[in-house]
Design an enzyme around this catalytic site. Structure first.
Site, PDB file in Angstrom:
ATOM      1  N   HIS A   1       0.790   2.496   5.939  1.00 41.77           N
ATOM      2  CA  HIS A   1      -0.480   1.909   6.377  1.00 41.77           C
ATOM      3  C   HIS A   1      -1.545   2.982   6.562  1.00 41.77           C
ATOM      4  O   HIS A   1      -1.630   3.602   7.619  1.00 41.77           O
ATOM      5  CB  HIS A   1      -0.273   1.149   7.689  1.00 41.77           C
ATOM      6  CG  HIS A   1       0.376  -0.178   7.511  1.00 41.77           C
ATOM      7  ND1 HIS A   1      -0.335  -1.348   7.399  1.00 41.77           N
ATOM      8  CD2 HIS A   1       1.678  -0.514   7.396  1.00 41.77           C
ATOM      9  CE1 HIS A   1       0.502  -2.364   7.232  1.00 41.77           C
ATOM     10  NE2 HIS A   1       1.729  -1.882   7.224  1.00 41.77           N
TER      11      HIS A   1
ATOM     12  N   CYS B   1       1.635  -1.905   1.763  1.00 36.72           N
ATOM     13  CA  CYS B   1       2.864  -2.419   2.358  1.00 36.72           C
ATOM     14  C   CYS B   1       3.436  -3.571   1.525  1.00 36.72           C
ATOM     15  O   CYS B   1       3.940  -3.337   0.431  1.00 36.72           O
ATOM     16  CB  CYS B   1       2.619  -2.800   3.815  1.00 36.72           C
ATOM     17  SG  CYS B   1       4.148  -2.863   4.786  1.00 36.72           S
TER      18      CYS B   1
ATOM     19  N   GLU C   1      -4.688   2.598   7.072  1.00 37.47           N
ATOM     20  CA  GLU C   1      -5.651   2.256   8.126  1.00 37.47           C
ATOM     21  C   GLU C   1      -5.158   2.724   9.490  1.00 37.47           C
ATOM     22  O   GLU C   1      -5.938   3.069  10.358  1.00 37.47           O
ATOM     23  CB  GLU C   1      -5.927   0.757   8.142  1.00 37.47           C
ATOM     24  CG  GLU C   1      -4.909  -0.107   8.853  1.00 37.47           C
ATOM     25  CD  GLU C   1      -3.590  -0.235   8.119  1.00 37.47           C
ATOM     26  OE1 GLU C   1      -2.630  -0.741   8.712  1.00 37.47           O
ATOM     27  OE2 GLU C   1      -3.515   0.164   6.938  1.00 37.47           O
TER      28      GLU C   1
END
Length: 366
Positions: A343, A257, A345
């Protein structure tokens, strides 16, 4: 259980919405943006990348599963400036919840508004572009509230990582059982990112945003992680300088990001503010190296310049957004450094992109 006090949401172009107050009584301002996720509101509110922003939750019901402190916090506190939703649930159905979202906001001193037409707000932002807004349950006169809104700074040119970073270095993982030492630059790191690194054998030392490169290198890391975070990446010259030096060590570098934008800037590629950004759990991204599509979690209002990447001799585009063709991933051809705009994750999900953490550890093994 909360209250039914009137509240006013005012956008900087003069558009106004009246609804019911939630959280605490008060006034709050920030950049207005919308998130299309149907779940994960607690993860959104504690994501440091949302610092300085008012979140419009587009899902029709918010608060219905309450708040669980142990598993769903992405940082140590609520980071958003305010929240906007359609139906705000004062009751919750999950047995494992600690308490209601209303109580959560009261504890965090968050001002919000419900019972407004969030679909209309989203259409307005998509057409007019992202803009500042203000919520108040104290000032219900639009002219008076507009004077307060004028005091809210523009996100463009704003450096915010210094506001959310850790004050002191700390460690994550098990030093004795870990294979790699990773220096993590905390520009607004999410806990789930650190969890993905430690689960793959990384022992992480998390450094405050303005830590010098020389101090980071004293720890002798095997690689570097450049975190997500809030604000305008072009205002972070100190971070760009550090990332440039980290890449030059020839040790693996992975950015997510804001970290993606900083890797681009360190490579001489500019960033720009998007019309209304990408925020949600359902953004399609194509991996140009495998040809596969991933459904991704995203939260960003800035992007990197595609023309400058295309003409750069040492930077390759690895991922593109299938909705608007913006750049979602790059890698250096001359150094073991790569980044993605989204993202991987992705807490609470989707988890299509977690292979990128494996890609990072593969570079550490090379």
């Amino acid at each position: 259980m909360g209250h039914k006090k009137e509240a006013l949401l005012l956008l900087e172009d003069g558009t106004a919405y009246r609804g019911l107050a939630l959280g605490i009584d008060g006034t709050t301002g920030g950049e207005l943006c919308f998130n299309t996720g149907m779940t994960g509101y607690q993860e959104i509110y504690t994501d440091p990348s949302y610092y300085g922003q008012i979140i419009v939750n587009t899902n029709s019901h918010i608060g219905n599963y309450g708040v669980q402190l142990e598993d769903e916090e992405e940082s140590g506190s609520v980071k958003i400036k305010g929240m906007v939703c359609n139906t705000f649930s004062q009751v919750y159905s999950r047995d494992t919840a600690d308490f209601s979202l209303q109580e959560y906001f009261e504890r965090a001193k968050i001002v919000g508004i419900s019972n407004v037409d969030t679909r209309h707000i989203v259409r307005h932002v998509r057409q007019k572009g992202v803009m500042n807004a203000i919520i108040s349950s104290e000032i219900l006169d639009e002219a008076a509230l507009m004077e307060e809104l004028k005091k809210v700074p523009s996100m463009e040119g704003l450096e915010l990582s210094s506001e959310v970073t850790t004050s002191e270095p700390y460690f994550m993982g098990n030093e004795g059982n870990s294979r790699y030492r990773i220096a993590v630059m905390d520009y607004g790191i999410k806990k789930s990112i650190l969890s993905n690194l430690t689960q793959r054998g990384c022992y992480c030392k998390v450094f405050p945003a303005r830590t010098s490169f020389e101090e980071v290198m004293q720890w002798n890391p095997d690689g570097f992680f450049i975190s997500n975070g809030p604000g305008d990446p072009a205002s972070m010259g100190y971070a760009v300088e550090n990332v440039t030096k980290m890449v030059a060590t020839k040790k693996p570098v992975f950015g997510i990001c804001l970290g993606h934008q900083l890797l681009a800037l360190s490579s001489g590629i500019s960033t720009y503010k998007m019309h209304h950004g990408h925020r949600g759990l359902n953004h399609p991204v194509k991996n140009l190296q495998t040809g596969l599509c991933e459904i991704t979690s995203q939260n960003h209002g800035f992007a990197v310049n595609p023309e400058e990447i295309s003409s750069h001799p040492n930077v390759e585009i690895t991922h593109v957004n299938l909705n608007d063709k913006t750049i979602e991933g790059i890698r250096r051809k001359d150094y073991p450094a790569f980044s993605v705009q989204y993202h991987p994750e992705a807490s609470p999900g989707p988890h299509d992109s977690r292979y990128l953490f494996d890609q990072f550890t593969a570079l550490l093994n090379a």
